[in-house]
Design a protein around this motif. Sequence first.
Motif, short mmCIF file in Angstrom:
data_model
loop_
_atom_site.label_atom_id
_atom_site.label_comp_id
_atom_site.label_asym_id
_atom_site.label_seq_id
_atom_site.Cartn_x
_atom_site.Cartn_y
_atom_site.Cartn_z
N LEU A 24 0.84 -1.21 0.00
CA LEU A 24 0.00 0.00 0.00
C LEU A 24 0.87 1.26 0.00
O LEU A 24 0.55 2.23 -0.68
CB LEU A 24 -0.94 0.01 1.21
N LYS A 37 -7.28 2.87 -0.41
CA LYS A 37 -7.26 3.83 0.69
C LYS A 37 -6.57 3.27 1.93
O LYS A 37 -6.60 2.07 2.18
CB LYS A 37 -8.69 4.26 1.06
N TYR A 38 -5.96 4.16 2.71
CA TYR A 38 -5.36 3.80 3.99
C TYR A 38 -6.38 4.06 5.09
O TYR A 38 -6.81 5.20 5.29
CB TYR A 38 -4.10 4.62 4.25
N GLY A 39 -6.76 2.99 5.78
CA GLY A 39 -7.68 3.15 6.89
C GLY A 39 -7.03 2.74 8.20
O GLY A 39 -6.79 3.55 9.08
N CYS A 40 -6.68 1.44 8.33
CA CYS A 40 -6.15 0.92 9.59
C CYS A 40 -4.68 0.53 9.50
O CYS A 40 -3.97 0.56 10.48
CB CYS A 40 -6.97 -0.30 10.02
N GLY A 41 -4.25 0.09 8.31
CA GLY A 41 -2.87 -0.33 8.14
C GLY A 41 -2.55 -1.69 8.72
O GLY A 41 -1.39 -2.12 8.71
N GLY A 43 -4.78 -4.60 8.09
CA GLY A 43 -5.55 -5.66 7.44
C GLY A 43 -6.95 -5.87 7.96
O GLY A 43 -7.53 -6.94 7.75
N VAL A 44 -7.51 -4.87 8.62
CA VAL A 44 -8.83 -5.05 9.25
C VAL A 44 -9.94 -4.30 8.51
O VAL A 44 -10.99 -4.86 8.22
CB VAL A 44 -8.78 -4.62 10.73
N CYS A 45 -9.73 -3.03 8.20
CA CYS A 45 -10.82 -2.22 7.64
C CYS A 45 -11.10 -2.55 6.17
O CYS A 45 -12.19 -2.39 5.68
CB CYS A 45 -10.51 -0.73 7.77
N ARG A 46 -10.08 -2.97 5.47
CA ARG A 46 -10.15 -3.40 4.06
C ARG A 46 -10.37 -2.26 3.08
O ARG A 46 -10.76 -2.49 1.92
CB ARG A 46 -11.19 -4.52 3.89
N ALA A 47 -10.14 -1.03 3.51
CA ALA A 47 -10.26 0.10 2.60
C ALA A 47 -9.24 0.03 1.47
O ALA A 47 -9.42 0.65 0.42
CB ALA A 47 -10.10 1.41 3.37
N CYS A 48 -8.17 -0.72 1.68
CA CYS A 48 -7.10 -0.79 0.67
C CYS A 48 -7.28 -1.95 -0.30
O CYS A 48 -6.43 -2.16 -1.17
CB CYS A 48 -5.76 -0.93 1.38
N GLN A 58 -5.16 -7.40 0.93
CA GLN A 58 -5.12 -6.11 1.62
C GLN A 58 -3.66 -5.65 1.55
O GLN A 58 -2.80 -6.16 2.26
CB GLN A 58 -5.59 -6.25 3.08
N CYS A 60 -2.00 -3.28 2.60
CA CYS A 60 -1.32 -2.72 3.79
C CYS A 60 -0.59 -3.79 4.56
O CYS A 60 0.26 -3.47 5.40
CB CYS A 60 -2.32 -1.98 4.69
S1 FES Z 1 -5.79 -0.07 5.41
FE1 FES Z 1 -7.21 -1.24 6.62
S2 FES Z 1 -7.07 -3.22 5.72
FE2 FES Z 1 -5.58 -2.08 4.64
#
Ligand code: FES
Length: 152
Positions: A24, A37-41, A43-48, A58, A60
């Motif tokens: 990422l 997108k960067y959300g949590c970094g 592997g949880v939010c999955r925005a990436c 994912q 990140c």
């Molecule tokens: S930024 Fe949240 S899973 Fe990758």
Amino acid sequence: MRSYSFTLNGRQVTVQAPADMPLLWVLRDLLGVTGPKYGCGVGVCRACTSHLDGAEIQPCVVPVADCANRTVTTIEGLADGDGLHPVQQAWMDCDVAQCGFCQPGQIMAATALLKRTPRPTDADIDAIENICRCGTYARIREAIKKAAESGG
Ligand code: FES
Ligand code: FES
């Protein structure tokens, strides 16, 4: 620092990066590809969410060294030419997005699901773990069903 080459959205790219730099970071900071997108970094939010050799990842939590000589696809590379991918079209038709931040990851997750399961059930769709803070889940479900009907 080492040199890593991979195919990104149909073109060959080469980057100089530490082996453990997450994909990422490589995409966004070194290559200017900002759809994931960067959300949590972690592997949880999955925005990436993006694809590696056609499967959901994912980026990140995927080191760039694991992507060498492989194929990475982000939301920018999903459509074929100027036309929208059927999943993107369904998203437009169902007016899914609210703030939009999670939506590239949602679309990439939906595309991966439809590749694995062309006729997903509600349970299959609900198994998608991408978080949407705006709560667009009902429209996401509607759009995935619409894309499935159109062969997306
Ligand atoms: S930024 Fe949240 S899973 Fe990758
Ligand atoms: S549309 Fe806003 S977080 Fe999903």
